[in-house]
Structure formats: structure tokens, C-alpha cells
Design a protein around this motif. Sequence first.
Motif, PDB file in Angstrom:
ATOM      1  N   ASP A  48       0.818  -1.223   0.000  1.00 31.05           N
ATOM      2  CA  ASP A  48       0.000   0.000   0.000  1.00 31.05           C
ATOM      3  C   ASP A  48       0.844   1.262   0.000  1.00 31.05           C
ATOM      4  OD1 ASP A  48      -2.391  -1.311  -0.094  1.00 31.05           O
ATOM      5  OD2 ASP A  48      -2.661  -1.335   2.078  1.00 31.05           O
ATOM      6  N   MET A 123       2.752   7.153  -7.777  1.00 34.53           N
ATOM      7  CA  MET A 123       1.899   6.041  -8.154  1.00 34.53           C
ATOM      8  C   MET A 123       2.492   4.723  -7.681  1.00 34.53           C
ATOM      9  SD  MET A 123      -0.200   7.995  -9.548  1.00 34.53           S
ATOM     10  CE  MET A 123      -1.413   7.042 -10.386  1.00 34.53           C
ATOM     11  N   LYS A 124       1.679   3.666  -7.722  1.00 34.54           N
ATOM     12  CA  LYS A 124       2.119   2.335  -7.333  1.00 34.54           C
ATOM     13  C   LYS A 124       2.694   1.590  -8.536  1.00 34.54           C
ATOM     14  CE  LYS A 124      -0.757   0.787  -3.560  1.00 34.54           C
ATOM     15  NZ  LYS A 124      -1.715  -0.232  -3.210  1.00 34.54           N
ATOM     16  N   GLU A 151      -2.551   3.114 -10.265  1.00 38.03           N
ATOM     17  CA  GLU A 151      -3.196   3.401  -8.983  1.00 38.03           C
ATOM     18  C   GLU A 151      -2.276   4.276  -8.135  1.00 38.03           C
ATOM     19  OE1 GLU A 151      -4.737   0.933  -5.060  1.00 38.03           O
ATOM     20  OE2 GLU A 151      -3.950  -0.146  -6.790  1.00 38.03           O
ATOM     21  N   TRP A 154      -0.958   4.937  -1.466  1.00 40.18           N
ATOM     22  CA  TRP A 154      -1.827   5.298  -0.357  1.00 40.18           C
ATOM     23  C   TRP A 154      -1.242   6.430   0.469  1.00 40.18           C
ATOM     24  CZ3 TRP A 154      -0.867   4.918   4.932  1.00 40.18           C
ATOM     25  CH2 TRP A 154      -1.966   5.130   5.749  1.00 40.18           C
TER      26      TRP A 154
END
Length: 184
Positions: A48, A123-124, A151, A154
Motif C-alpha cells: 500500500d 503512483m504504485k 493506482e 496510499w
Amino acid sequence: MPAETRGFLSETVQLVRAVGRAMGITFTNLLRKPITVRYPDIPRVYPDRFRGILALTYDRETGEENCIGCRLCEYICQPQVIKVEMLKAEKRNWAKTFTLELYSCEFCELCVQVCPTDAIVMMKSFDLATADRREMLLDKDRLHAIGLQFEPSWATGNRLRDMQAPPKPARPEGKAAAAKEPAE
């Protein structure tokens, strides 16, 4: 037995033990099943809080871009890889151009933390490998496309700032001094 011989023997024993430990680990791992992820075929699952490439975002409610062209990210960037030109409008300011030289970026996240509108986020993903260095010079449109493609992490922007606790207030000097004095 002379001291030189004892020193040589103790070093030899230490060397044999170290080689024995290393070979033991090698033989243990020789019998294990390999852990190989076939990366392009099987996408990697990121934690995350993983922070990868940078991207620009849009406001989800209005569909407008979040960047107001304040240039704070440009000022705080240590390697000076961000260039922003502001366009002043009646209602609010916009970023006329926004360029990011990703090949020189240190991924320090200072630009993300200083952004007042969370326009730039991490971003991931880190999937921008290329053989041509010019493809790592990202303009505003490409940064927005990256923001829509991957995505977001977090722990970036306001979420990261909300996690950090505010500093504790200082004690008043009168109470601290009174607490140290013994009661009579």
C-alpha cells in the motif's frame, strides 16, 4: 607452540567455519523451490505504501486538473527536474506547461509533500523502462495519462500529512517549576 602458529591456526579455524556456514546456506537453498515472478506476464502486487513514478491528477468531482501552477514543486526540487509555467485566469491559475525530467529525478517526494492541491502524486508503479532517454522527459499530458493509468500510492500528499502528528504544545513554565519543587 609459538604465538605465530597459534594465530595462524585460529585464523584457519575461523575461515573453515565461515566457509562451512556459507556452504550450509548454499546447500539449504539448493533444495528449495525457486521463487521467480514472471514479471511482464504476471503483474507484481505492490504494498500500500509503495511510492513509484510521479503523475499529475484531476479533480474527480469537476474533471479539472488539480495543478494551479504555484511552482512550489519546482522551487523545492533539489535536482531541478521540474519546470512549470503558470497561466493566470479569472477564476484560478493553471499550469500552462509542466515538464518533469524523470531520468534525473531522485524520487525524494518533496514535490508531493509541498503541493497544496495534491496535483502531483506518486503512483504504485515503476513501469517506465525505455531504451530512449527522451521518453523519460514527461510533459503535462503524459503525466496526466500516467495518473489515470496507474493506482496512486496510499501514503502521498494529504494522506501522508494527515498521518503525521502535530507537535506537542510546550509546558507552561510556571507548572513545570511548581511540579519540580517538593511540597511542604
